[in-house]
Each structure stands twice: as structure tokens, then as C-alpha cells.
Design an enzyme around this catalytic site. Structure first.
Site, short mmCIF file in Angstrom:
data_model
loop_
_atom_site.label_atom_id
_atom_site.label_comp_id
_atom_site.label_asym_id
_atom_site.label_seq_id
_atom_site.Cartn_x
_atom_site.Cartn_y
_atom_site.Cartn_z
N GLU A 249 -8.65 -4.52 -1.60
CA GLU A 249 -8.13 -4.85 -0.27
C GLU A 249 -8.24 -3.59 0.59
OE1 GLU A 249 -4.14 -6.54 -0.09
OE2 GLU A 249 -3.75 -5.43 1.77
N GLU A 254 -1.78 -0.96 9.45
CA GLU A 254 -0.58 -1.77 9.42
C GLU A 254 0.58 -0.92 9.90
OE1 GLU A 254 0.32 -3.31 5.54
OE2 GLU A 254 -0.37 -1.51 4.52
#
Length: 437
Positions: A249, A254
Site C-alpha cells: 500500500e 494522509e
């Protein structure tokens, strides 16, 4: 310097002293004092400025030969510092190549989202993080307006939160997952479980734009609001090396919507991470996780470009331009060696290396990945730490979503001004030599 002596003191004339009665003497003294002129004003000292060069400076006559090192040593230090800085810059420049790219997708959102490229996820599963949002495909939560793609979280239907209700996304065929837990949620007023208390959006390019090595740039303004979790990230099209995180991933960006005072970092900080490991209990993300703080501002007050450059030899994320790197990971050895994983898991089952057999140091980041943009809310994986800044739920509680909903009068007002993520543009390029480029 001069002194002036009064005339009384220079006089050599003798004085006559006579003895008389006390009365007549006193009278004469008083009369003489009254008739005498006032005493002359005396000046005792005059100072003059000393002229330049009149003071002797013997310390200049003879110099200490060691004094020259006071100048030489700092100059040597500055020179060595410049050399070291140049070597570091040179090494960084040489480690990043200028590849040739083919355009895969580019949009400034002057038109509605293309169904051939974008998929609007409709799910309740929280992507494995126990998030509190139900992602929808409605114009309430995801829409294009004024040249912006907007992902906006809103409150859930209040009736579904307060009465027994089954939210089954498979009934109308809208659920975009094959997993039952991603498609069904229940409100049970007896045990305190509720459906997802928030509606939000997650869009992906899985069906229309993926790359194996290349570059991605997303120009966006992040949301501001307590317990919001915006992200720009990538997932593999296929789980070639096994379920998450074995196939990798890539988190380009974020953040959290809480303000700068939030201890874990609010909307003034973004982080970038790679996730990889043989199973979910052994995720090597902490080996390559970096944070970047905004300078005297937040990422919610303006637009920034969140970028990724990815090749067979390295991967790095950046903000606004390639010189502002956040995370840099060099593919210089197998990821199994990078992770230093234990020989077995908690159940004493041997952990198997899923990557080294390929012979590529970039494995598992050597497959096609697609782009994801979303605004998540809350969650039970520790992204928001228990007991910090009035967090209104506990991760391990079965009533976590219920407790979060009951605190909506605290957190929902913080979303009102700018509680959505706005995306101005998305650009995706494929590195030449792969995927037909």
C-alpha cells in the site's frame, strides 16, 4: 587642569586682633560680615577630550601568532560544511533519475467525473480500519463544482441511528465490495450497535487508470474538522503476493482534520507511508513513515500538490515540487530483509517470505497500483489515540460508533466551514518501458 585661589588666601597683610568686650566684638563681627562682598565662585576642575592616538596601546606592538587560528578555523569549518552539503545534494540528484513518461490520465474537473476512469465506492466496511463513514455515490457527498472535485462528509439519517434498522447495500446492487461486512450494517437499540454515523465519499481509479512505476500528482485542499481523516493513496490492482499488506500500500498523503493543537498532528501535518508485511500483525510501515509540517499555516488553508515518483529503484513522495521530498525509500535490498520480521507469528505459525522469490528489490511495489481519494471519519485502529483531546469513543468498545454519534454536537460544528476535501486536478503518468508506454 587649573586651580584658582581666592584673594583672601593670597594676602600676606597682617591682621590685627584686639581684645574687647564680648558685646562690642560681636557687634563688629556682625557688621563686618554684612558689609563684606560675596565670596568669589571657585572652579576646581576642567576636563578635555583625549585626542585619538594619545593613549598608548602596547598590546598592538606585539601580536600573538596563535590569534590567526581564530579566523582560520571557522573558515575551514565553513569550507568543509559547503563540501559536505554539495556531496549530499549531488548524491540526492544522482539517486533520482529523469525518466520519460506517458500520460495516463489528467483532469482539471471542468467536467463531471468520467465513469470510465473513476469508481465511487459504496461501502460500510471502513476499509479494515473500523472507520465510521458509509461511503456513497450521491451528490450529497461527492460532486464536481466550480472546477473542483469535492468529497464532503455529512451526518447519517437520524432515524437509522435511533431505531432498529438494517442498512443492506446489496439490496439495490450499489455495494462495490464482494465482502458481506462491507455491505451490511445494523442498528440494534438493545445492545447499542448502530449503522455508520456519517456519510462520506471515496473515489478510485481502479477500473480506468493504474500504473506500474510512474508519477502521480494531486492538487488538493484538505478538510478541517475534528476526527476527519483525509487521504490520497494507492492500492494494488491485484493481490499478487497475498492479502493486505503482503501486496503493498502506498500512502502519498494522509492527515487529520483536527487543529494544530492535536498532539498526534492535526491539519498542520501530513504523513507519507509504505505498508508491507507478510500479514496484518506484521506490517513494516514504521520502517518508512515520514511527516511534514506546514510552515506557519495548515494544509486546510490552501491548495498543495501531493506527488509521488516511483521507479524500479526507488519511490518517494513530495509536496508542491520534487525538491520538497517527504518520504524517500530506496529499493536497495529485499523488503523481507528490510522488515526484520520474526520467524513466526503469535500463533507460532511460521512466517513465509512472499517477495524475495521474484529477484526484484522493489517487490511488492512492482505491480500495477491505482489511485484512491477519500475523506474517512474516526476509526478504531489507533489513528486517533484513545483519551486524547476529548476523543468521544474508545477503539475497543462495541459502542464506539454509538458514542461517536452521541457526541455530534461537539464535532459536527467544526466541519461546517471547510469540512470537505477539494481536489483541483489529478495527473497520472506511466514510466516509459512499462504497461505499453
Amino acid at each position: 587642569m587649573s586651580f584658582i585661589i581666592g584673594p583672601d588666601e593670597t594676602s600676606n597683610s597682617p591682621r590685627d586682633f584686639s581684645i574687647a568686650s564680648n558685646a562690642s566684638s560681636t557687634s563688629r563681627d556682625v557688621a563686618a560680615a554684612a558689609a563684606a562682598p560675596p565670596p568669589q565662585q571657585r572652579t576646581f576642575f576642567h576636563s578635555r577630550r583625549i585626542k585619538k592616538g594619545e593613549i598608548e596601546r602596547p598590546w598592538l606592538d606585539k601580536k600573538d601568532p596563535r590569534e590567526k587560528w581564530v579566523t582560520i578555523l571557522p573558515l575551514i569549518g565553513i569550507f568543509l560544511g559547503l563540501v559536505a552539503s554539495g556531496l549530499i545534494i549531488y548524491d540526492g540528484v544522482m539517486s533520482v533519475q529523469n525518466h520519460v513518461y506517458c500520460p495516463v490520465y489528467e483532469s482539471d474537473f471542468s467536467r463531471p467525473l468520467s465513469d470510465k476512469v473513476w469508481t465511487k465506492d459504496v461501502q460500510v466496511g471502513g476499509f479494515g480500519n473500523g472507520q465510521f463513514e458509509q461511503t456513497t455515490n450521491t451528490d450529497e457527498n461527492v460532486f464536481v463544482k466550480d472546477g473542483m472535485l469535492v468529497l464532503k462528509p455529512t451526518l447519517q439519517n437520524e432515524e437509522w441511528m435511533t431505531t432498529n434498522h438494517v442498512l443492506n447495500l446489496t439490496l439495490d446492487g450499489t455495494c462495490t465490495s464482494n465482502s458481506w461486512k462491507d455491505c451490511v450494517a445494523v442498528t440494534n437499540t438493545t445492545n447499542g450497535t448502530v449503522v455508520n454515523p456519517v456519510r462520506s465519499a471515496r473515489v478510485t481509479t481502479k477500473g480506468g487508470a493504474s500504473i506500474k512505476y510512474g508519477r502521480v500528482e494531486v492538487e488538493a485542499k484538505l478538510p478541517a474538522g475534528d476526527w476527519l481523516w483525509p487521504a490520497i493513496w494507492m492500492m494494488p490492482v491485484k493481490n499478487t503476493y497475498g492479502p493486505w499488506p503482503a501486496s503493498g500500500e502506498i500512502d502519498i498523503m494522509e492527515s487529520r482534520g483536527n487543529n494544530y493543537s492535536y498532539p498526534q498532528g492535526g491539519n498542520n501535518i501530513i504523513s507519507s507511508t509504505l505498508h508491507w508485511g507478510p500479514d496484518s500483525a506484521n506490517d513494516g510501515w514504521w520502517h518508512n513513515n515520514k511527516k511534514q509540517e506546514a510552515f506557519h499555516t495548515t494544509y486546510s488553508t490552501g491548495f498543495h500538490t501531493y506527488g509521488l515518483e516511483w521507479s524500479e529503484k526507488y519511490i518517494y513522495s513530495y509536496i508542491d515540487n520534487r525538491l520538497m521530498q517527504v518520504l524517500y525509500t530506496n529499493f536497495d535490498k529485499p523488503f523481507w530483509k528490510k522488515g526484520k520480521f520474526p520467524p513466526a507469528d503469535a500463533e507460532r505459525t511460521r512466517l513465509i517470505d512472499p517477495w524475495s522469490q521474484t529477484g526484484h528489490f522493489s517487490t511488492p511495489f512492482d505491480q500495477d497500483f491505482y489511485l484512491i481519494l477519500n475523506v474517512a471519519v474516526g476509526g478504531s485502529n489507533g489513528w486517533f489515540e484513545d483519551g486524547v483531546k476529548g476523543k468521544p469513543w474508545v477503539d475497543d468498545s462495541p459502542r464506539a460508533k454509538h458514542d461517536f454519534w452521541n457526541a455530534r454536537e461537539q464535532w459536527y460544528p467544526t466541519w461546517q466551514e471547510s469540512g470537505q476535501m477539494e481536489i483541483r486536478s489529478v495527473k497520472i503518468w506511466q514510466q516509459k518501458g512499462y504497461n505499453g508506454c
